[in-house]
Enzyme design. Structure first.
Site, PDB file in Angstrom:
ATOM      1  N   LEU A  90     -14.760  -0.378  -6.887  1.00 56.63           N
ATOM      2  CA  LEU A  90     -14.223  -0.450  -8.247  1.00 56.63           C
ATOM      3  C   LEU A  90     -12.889   0.297  -8.349  1.00 56.63           C
ATOM      4  O   LEU A  90     -11.875  -0.266  -8.691  1.00 56.63           O
ATOM      5  CB  LEU A  90     -15.247   0.120  -9.229  1.00 56.63           C
ATOM      6  N   CYS A 130     -15.205   4.328   7.191  1.00 59.69           N
ATOM      7  CA  CYS A 130     -15.404   3.292   6.204  1.00 59.69           C
ATOM      8  C   CYS A 130     -14.127   3.027   5.444  1.00 59.69           C
ATOM      9  O   CYS A 130     -13.634   3.871   4.739  1.00 59.69           O
ATOM     10  CB  CYS A 130     -16.539   3.663   5.272  1.00 59.69           C
ATOM     11  N   ASN A 190      -8.742   9.060   1.713  1.00 61.62           N
ATOM     12  CA  ASN A 190      -8.477   9.377   3.109  1.00 61.62           C
ATOM     13  C   ASN A 190      -7.008   9.058   3.400  1.00 61.62           C
ATOM     14  O   ASN A 190      -6.644   7.887   3.476  1.00 61.62           O
ATOM     15  CB  ASN A 190      -9.412   8.523   3.971  1.00 61.62           C
ATOM     16  N   CYS A 196     -20.870   1.270  10.457  1.00 59.28           N
ATOM     17  CA  CYS A 196     -19.873   0.669   9.572  1.00 59.28           C
ATOM     18  C   CYS A 196     -19.189  -0.468  10.329  1.00 59.28           C
ATOM     19  O   CYS A 196     -18.506  -0.241  11.322  1.00 59.28           O
ATOM     20  CB  CYS A 196     -18.879   1.753   9.177  1.00 59.28           C
ATOM     21  N   CYS A 215      -6.777  -7.389   6.649  1.00 59.11           N
ATOM     22  CA  CYS A 215      -7.283  -7.842   5.342  1.00 59.11           C
ATOM     23  C   CYS A 215      -6.108  -8.350   4.519  1.00 59.11           C
ATOM     24  O   CYS A 215      -5.021  -7.777   4.544  1.00 59.11           O
ATOM     25  CB  CYS A 215      -7.978  -6.696   4.607  1.00 59.11           C
ATOM     26  N   CYS A 223      -5.216   1.433   0.847  1.00 56.26           N
ATOM     27  CA  CYS A 223      -6.002   1.092   2.037  1.00 56.26           C
ATOM     28  C   CYS A 223      -5.095   0.721   3.199  1.00 56.26           C
ATOM     29  O   CYS A 223      -4.262  -0.183   3.078  1.00 56.26           O
ATOM     30  CB  CYS A 223      -6.926  -0.076   1.695  1.00 56.26           C
ATOM     31  N   GLU A 237     -12.606  -2.106  14.639  1.00 55.62           N
ATOM     32  CA  GLU A 237     -13.298  -0.872  14.943  1.00 55.62           C
ATOM     33  C   GLU A 237     -14.641  -0.792  14.233  1.00 55.62           C
ATOM     34  O   GLU A 237     -14.834  -1.350  13.156  1.00 55.62           O
ATOM     35  CB  GLU A 237     -12.399   0.292  14.505  1.00 55.62           C
ATOM     36  N   CYS A 250      -5.014  -3.748  -1.013  1.00 54.98           N
ATOM     37  CA  CYS A 250      -5.254  -2.665  -1.971  1.00 54.98           C
ATOM     38  C   CYS A 250      -4.279  -1.530  -1.654  1.00 54.98           C
ATOM     39  O   CYS A 250      -4.018  -1.239  -0.481  1.00 54.98           O
ATOM     40  CB  CYS A 250      -6.705  -2.184  -1.893  1.00 54.98           C
TER      41      CYS A 250
HETATM   42  N1  SAH Z   1     -13.024  -4.937   1.752  1.00 48.16           N
HETATM   43  C1  SAH Z   1     -14.235  -4.347   1.371  1.00 48.16           C
HETATM   44  C2  SAH Z   1     -14.916  -3.547   2.459  1.00 48.16           C
HETATM   45  C3  SAH Z   1     -14.044  -2.690   3.317  1.00 48.16           C
HETATM   46  S1  SAH Z   1     -13.311  -1.321   2.558  1.00 48.16           S
HETATM   47  C4  SAH Z   1     -14.047  -3.495   0.138  1.00 48.16           C
HETATM   48  O1  SAH Z   1     -12.905  -3.268  -0.260  1.00 48.16           O
HETATM   49  O2  SAH Z   1     -15.049  -3.089  -0.439  1.00 48.16           O
HETATM   50  C5  SAH Z   1     -14.676  -0.167   2.406  1.00 48.16           C
HETATM   51  C6  SAH Z   1     -14.448   0.918   1.381  1.00 48.16           C
HETATM   52  O3  SAH Z   1     -13.480   1.893   1.793  1.00 48.16           O
HETATM   53  C7  SAH Z   1     -13.944   0.351   0.085  1.00 48.16           C
HETATM   54  O4  SAH Z   1     -14.584   0.940  -0.999  1.00 48.16           O
HETATM   55  C8  SAH Z   1     -12.498   0.750   0.136  1.00 48.16           C
HETATM   56  O5  SAH Z   1     -11.932   0.706  -1.122  1.00 48.16           O
HETATM   57  C9  SAH Z   1     -12.562   2.126   0.755  1.00 48.16           C
HETATM   58  N2  SAH Z   1     -11.260   2.611   1.228  1.00 48.16           N
HETATM   59  C10 SAH Z   1     -10.231   1.885   1.701  1.00 48.16           C
HETATM   60  N3  SAH Z   1      -9.184   2.693   2.009  1.00 48.16           N
HETATM   61  C11 SAH Z   1      -9.561   3.951   1.734  1.00 48.16           C
HETATM   62  C12 SAH Z   1      -8.918   5.225   1.830  1.00 48.16           C
HETATM   63  N4  SAH Z   1      -7.686   5.356   2.286  1.00 48.16           N
HETATM   64  N5  SAH Z   1      -9.617   6.324   1.456  1.00 48.16           N
HETATM   65  C13 SAH Z   1     -10.887   6.200   1.002  1.00 48.16           C
HETATM   66  N6  SAH Z   1     -11.534   5.025   0.876  1.00 48.16           N
HETATM   67  C14 SAH Z   1     -10.885   3.912   1.231  1.00 48.16           C
HETATM   68 FE1  SF4 Z   2      -9.162  -5.189   2.045  1.00 52.27          FE
HETATM   69 FE2  SF4 Z   2      -8.882  -2.560   2.160  1.00 52.27          FE
HETATM   70 FE3  SF4 Z   2      -8.886  -3.774  -0.203  1.00 52.27          FE
HETATM   71 FE4  SF4 Z   2     -11.186  -3.615   1.225  1.00 52.27          FE
HETATM   72  S1  SF4 Z   2     -10.011  -1.893   0.337  1.00 52.27           S
HETATM   73  S2  SF4 Z   2     -10.334  -5.409   0.159  1.00 52.27           S
HETATM   74  S3  SF4 Z   2     -10.338  -3.770   3.295  1.00 52.27           S
HETATM   75  S4  SF4 Z   2      -7.345  -4.034   1.412  1.00 52.27           S
END
Ligand code: SAH
Ligand code: SF4
Length: 488
Positions: free
Chosen positions: A278, A437, A394, A160, A167, A174, A147, A171
């Protein structure tokens, strides 16, 4: 009301998901019907994709340099690369027959040898507030969807972009991570997202008018961009190329969870803005939230961030640098102070051109949002040129976290601001817009059944918690009746 433009035959699981999400998401209801006039776009793109099943190179994903090599390899002049790049990326042309400055024989040759196709659009939503969202099918499997979201703000349009299908990094907050990893996107599938977004404006924008097309790109969609390095860098080179999108390097941002060696490699190859996810100010907490931290702990990550900010532009970028220097030299006054002003403020659309790292920090209620975390973060960042972006969490189904309260986020922001940091809070205009994002195609697919396993784990944990609570309640009740009995 949301009316989705979905090809249910192509993406039945998505049709269900979108319907489900319209019931729960406030922002999806703000997304309205895609204007009928532009439905021809996805049709055109799908058509092109279907026609090109044969093994030919897709010129959409080639940088100008790669195209030069390609043209030479087929016995043509290098300068054709610049012409074709312009046709594809600036004029949105995918038919060689329309490339009128190419000789007829070359057009015929290209038709035989190559093709140009963006990924297939299976769903899109255009909202009245300017937000646009596309879902692309990039493979046959049920989960092969990515997306892209375009978020308009004062004076800019930020796109975005996704870099992988799913992935691998998992995390804990996420939803992309919960879906597992399917595959890396190809260069054409990455730059194709920008191509489609720009194309969606072509109908109502005069050629050459950039004011209504995408102005900024953030690699913050699905996937970890530094783990799909080559295709991501090639796509960003096209974004910066004057013959393609001609974007300023400060308007192209790569976000990473912290793949340390690749941060250095990025600096060797290209000069774009860097954002670091971070989310925690100490290793113990970050190991839990961003597991890649176990491999690349904070001390290494912070050092890599500093190296990235402090280094000069890569050799490939020196021409652009000298062009900029020339531009500045033409200005009448050359005092150091003025130069600093120019660096900071010469483009009102650009927040700041001075090099810094953006620190992304998701606000998770009771987890990483306490005053002690703000203090630790201040210490950790020290004098690293950085800006902090607090992202209200989110939520997604079965997520083990909640979003921090607004007052908590404001308190955290104030602590950082008081310590001299520039700290912003990401605006949320409804949950699914914010999902643009980091949380794309949240519920579309479960690639490795990781989400299901994880859901089972959460449900099991909740059952254990409930039982523990019950036992505690029993024992409290037992104690209470014991006390009552004693009293009686
Ligand atoms: N993998 C890369 C880029 C994609 S994620 C990264 O981790 O930076 C883009 C951003 O969205 C990252 O800062 C990620 O931590 C954040 N993100 C992921 N899941 C989220 C959520 N549920 N609520 C808010 N931000 C989130
Ligand atoms: Fe992957 Fe989501 Fe972690 Fe970004 S925040 S590295 S998309 S698992």
């Amino acid at each position: 009301m949301t009316v989705s433009v979905i090809d249910a035959a192509l993406a039945p699981e998505l049709a269900t998901t979108v319907q489900a999400s319209t019931g729960t998401s406030e922002a999806s209801s703000s997304l309205t019907q895609a204007d009928a006039s532009s439905s021809s776009l996805s049709d055109a793109v799908s058509e092109t994709t279907r026609e090109t099943a044969v093994e030919k190179p897709n010129l959409l994903g080639m940088t100008r340099k790669q195209l030069e090599v390609y043209f030479e390899s087929i016995g043509e002049k290098k300068f054709r690369a610049a012409q074709v790049t312009k046709w594809i990326h600036q004029l949105g042309v995918t038919e060689f027959d329309q490339m009128t400055n190419l000789a007829g024989s070359l057009r015929e040759k290209l038709k035989r040898l190559a093709y140009i196709a963006a990924p297939e659009v299976v769903h899109r939503e255009y909202s009245n507030d300017g937000t646009r969202k596309w879902v692309f099918r990039v493979g046959e499997g049920a989960g092969s969807l990515v997306e892209t979201v375009l978020i308009p703000a004062e004076g800019r349009k930020t796109l975005c972009i996704s870099s992988q299908v799913g992935c691998a990094l998992d995390c804990s907050f996420c939803s992309t991570g919960k879906q597992g990893f399917e595959r890396d996107l190809l260069p054409a599938e990455i730059i194709g997202q920008l191509w489609v977004a720009n194309q969606s404006y072509m109908e109502d924008v005069p050629v050459g008018d950039r004011t209504r097309t995408v102005t900024n790109v953030v690699m913050m969609g699905m996937g970890e961009p530094l783990l799909n390095f080559g295709p991501v860098v090639a796509s960003m080179q096209l974004m910066l190329d004057d013959h393609a999108y001609g974007m300023s390097k400060r308007r192209v941002t790569l976000s990473t969870s912290g793949i340390v060696p690749m941060i250095d490699k990025l600096g060797d190859e290209i000069d774009v803005a860097l954002a670091i996810s971070l989310h925690a100010p100490n290793d113990e907490l970050r190991n839990e939230l961003v597991p890649i931290n176990k491999k690349y702990p904070l001390v290494e990550l912070m050092a890599a961030a500093r190296r990235y900010v402090e280094r000069g532009a890569p050799v490939s970028d020196k021409t652009a640098q000298s062009k900029a220097a020339q531009k500045n030299a033409n200005k009448a006054v050359q005092s150091k102070a003025l130069q600093d002003d120019i660096l900071l403020d010469d483009d009102p659309l650009e927040p700041s051109r001075k090099k810094h790292v953006t620190i992304e920090y998701v606000m998770l209620d009771g987890v990483n949002d306490q005053p002690k975390h703000a203090k630790q973060l201040i210490q950790l960042l020290g004098d690293l040129p950085s800006k902090i972006n607090l992202i209200p969490f989110n939520p997604f189904p079965h997520a083990p976290y909640e979003r921090s309260a607004r007052t908590r986020i404001e308190g955290f922001q104030k602590a950082l601001a008081d310590a001299g940091f520039v700290c912003t809070v990401r605006q949320t205009r409804g949950d699914d817009i914010d999902a643009a994002c980091g949380q794309l195609v949240g519920q579309v697919a479960d690639r490795t059944r990781r989400a299901e396993k994880w859901k089972q784990k959460v449900v099991a944990q909740k059952a254990v918690d409930a039982e523990t609570n019950q036992n505690t309640a029993h024992s409290v009740r037992g104690q209470r009746s014991e006390i009552l009995r004693t009293r009686g």
